[in-house]
Design a protein around this motif. Sequence first.
Motif, mmCIF file in Angstrom:
data_model
loop_
_atom_site.group_PDB
_atom_site.id
_atom_site.type_symbol
_atom_site.label_atom_id
_atom_site.label_comp_id
_atom_site.label_asym_id
_atom_site.label_seq_id
_atom_site.Cartn_x
_atom_site.Cartn_y
_atom_site.Cartn_z
ATOM 1 N N UNK A 136 6.295 11.006 74.752
ATOM 2 C CA UNK A 136 5.630 9.772 75.177
ATOM 3 C C UNK A 136 6.277 9.216 76.437
ATOM 4 N N UNK A 137 7.600 9.250 76.474
ATOM 5 C CA UNK A 137 8.301 8.763 77.659
ATOM 6 C C UNK A 137 7.929 9.588 78.887
ATOM 7 N N UNK A 138 7.879 10.909 78.717
ATOM 8 C CA UNK A 138 7.518 11.785 79.829
ATOM 9 C C UNK A 138 6.101 11.488 80.312
ATOM 10 N N UNK A 139 5.190 11.221 79.379
ATOM 11 C CA UNK A 139 3.803 10.917 79.753
ATOM 12 C C UNK A 139 3.733 9.598 80.520
ATOM 13 N N UNK A 140 4.498 8.599 80.073
ATOM 14 C CA UNK A 140 4.499 7.305 80.761
ATOM 15 C C UNK A 140 5.115 7.422 82.149
ATOM 16 N N UNK A 141 6.172 8.190 82.252
ATOM 17 C CA UNK A 141 6.798 8.394 83.562
ATOM 18 C C UNK A 141 5.854 9.122 84.508
ATOM 19 N N UNK A 142 5.110 10.078 83.971
ATOM 20 C CA UNK A 142 4.145 10.796 84.789
ATOM 21 C C UNK A 142 3.039 9.870 85.277
ATOM 22 N N UNK A 143 2.559 8.972 84.392
ATOM 23 C CA UNK A 143 1.516 8.014 84.783
ATOM 24 C C UNK A 143 2.028 7.051 85.843
ATOM 25 N N UNK A 144 3.273 6.578 85.659
ATOM 26 C CA UNK A 144 3.860 5.649 86.628
ATOM 27 C C UNK A 144 4.022 6.328 87.987
ATOM 28 N N UNK A 145 4.435 7.569 87.966
ATOM 29 C CA UNK A 145 4.592 8.335 89.215
ATOM 30 C C UNK A 145 3.245 8.518 89.901
ATOM 31 N N UNK A 146 2.216 8.823 89.119
ATOM 32 C CA UNK A 146 0.882 9.011 89.688
ATOM 33 C C UNK A 146 0.343 7.711 90.274
ATOM 34 N N UNK A 147 0.634 6.574 89.617
ATOM 35 C CA UNK A 147 0.217 5.280 90.168
ATOM 36 C C UNK A 147 0.818 5.063 91.552
ATOM 37 N N UNK A 148 2.103 5.364 91.692
ATOM 38 C CA UNK A 148 2.747 5.199 92.995
ATOM 39 C C UNK A 148 2.135 6.119 94.035
#
Length: 353
Positions: free
Chosen positions: A31-43
């Motif tokens: 879950x943490x990896x998925x959230x980090x991936x989403x945050x990275x994609x937002x940037x």
Amino acid sequence: MSRQLWRDLAVMMGIFLLLIALLIPAIHRSRTAARMSSAKNNLKQIGLALHNYHDTFGCFPPGGVIRENGTAMHGWMTFIMPFLDASPYYNMLNFNYPWDSPENNRVFEVKYPVYQIPGRDMGLTSGGYELTYYMGNPNLLSRNRSVTLREINTGSSHNWFAGEAAGNFQPWGYPFNWRPLGTKLCDGPDSFGLLSWDGTHLLLVDGSVHYFSTETAPEILQALADAPPIATHAQTAVPERTFVIGDYEWERIDLQSDPQGEYQYIVKVLRSPAGMPLKMSVCSRYIVRPGDEPEYKGKGAVFLFLAHIGPQTEIASTLKETSLKEETTPKQWAANMNLLKSIQQQLPQTDAQ
């Protein structure tokens, strides 16, 4: 039941609990990896929007437009909206009014996914505004100043645009969404980074997004923070303001009107965590009937502002010139006035911020 059977059950239960103990950390990491991936994609999307803005206007957007009298109008996250597939909301804005005016509430009370981080839903501000969890570089995104790529003479891969804020979150429409990087991550609410991630993602000017851990050398962060062009103190100064954030909610209450009329009418009420009304506005929406074409500004899909009702507002005189008066019978009008006045009487004497 035999003793051997009890032993077998105990062994099976132990194995079952062991598997759960092994799976929970794996699920958490996933879950943490998925959230980090989403945050990275937002940037990455924010970076692309900033560069598309530059391609269109020859410069990056100002961090915030602040009038000479100190009125804060709009910020960089608003200016890049047309390049983030948010044109309908952008077109709803009235740029003659500040970001926090009642005329613009309907835009900035909307949760905008690209400015969010999954798992970090803190609620709304006490003024009913949705948050951003990203902050910009004050040297590139500051007040009344638009930077060009030519001014970034250290190279676009050696300067940064935005990153994940650690705390003291602000509305995404706020015209002061920038803060200094500092030399240490996850170092209090005014820094960058998430403790649960042990670091932060930073959007670099070249559009790439990189992860920086809490072990990043201060010299590296200092080099990014000091990369020119350097804004002046006056350009990066921000008001001493901390937003109250919590379980504030917008309630939509239907108003009575002609069911065959062109519009549907509601009163939007911001309620505190305790359920008390804090502010209210009357809005309308064009009813799209079979064969109709939705019009400009999301007509038919979005409620449009008609009037703000404050604690001292003369409700009847404020609304008598609107279409609500035309599309209600005297009985419906009286019922609407009674409803609005009953809510108004509960409003605090000063509007929520």
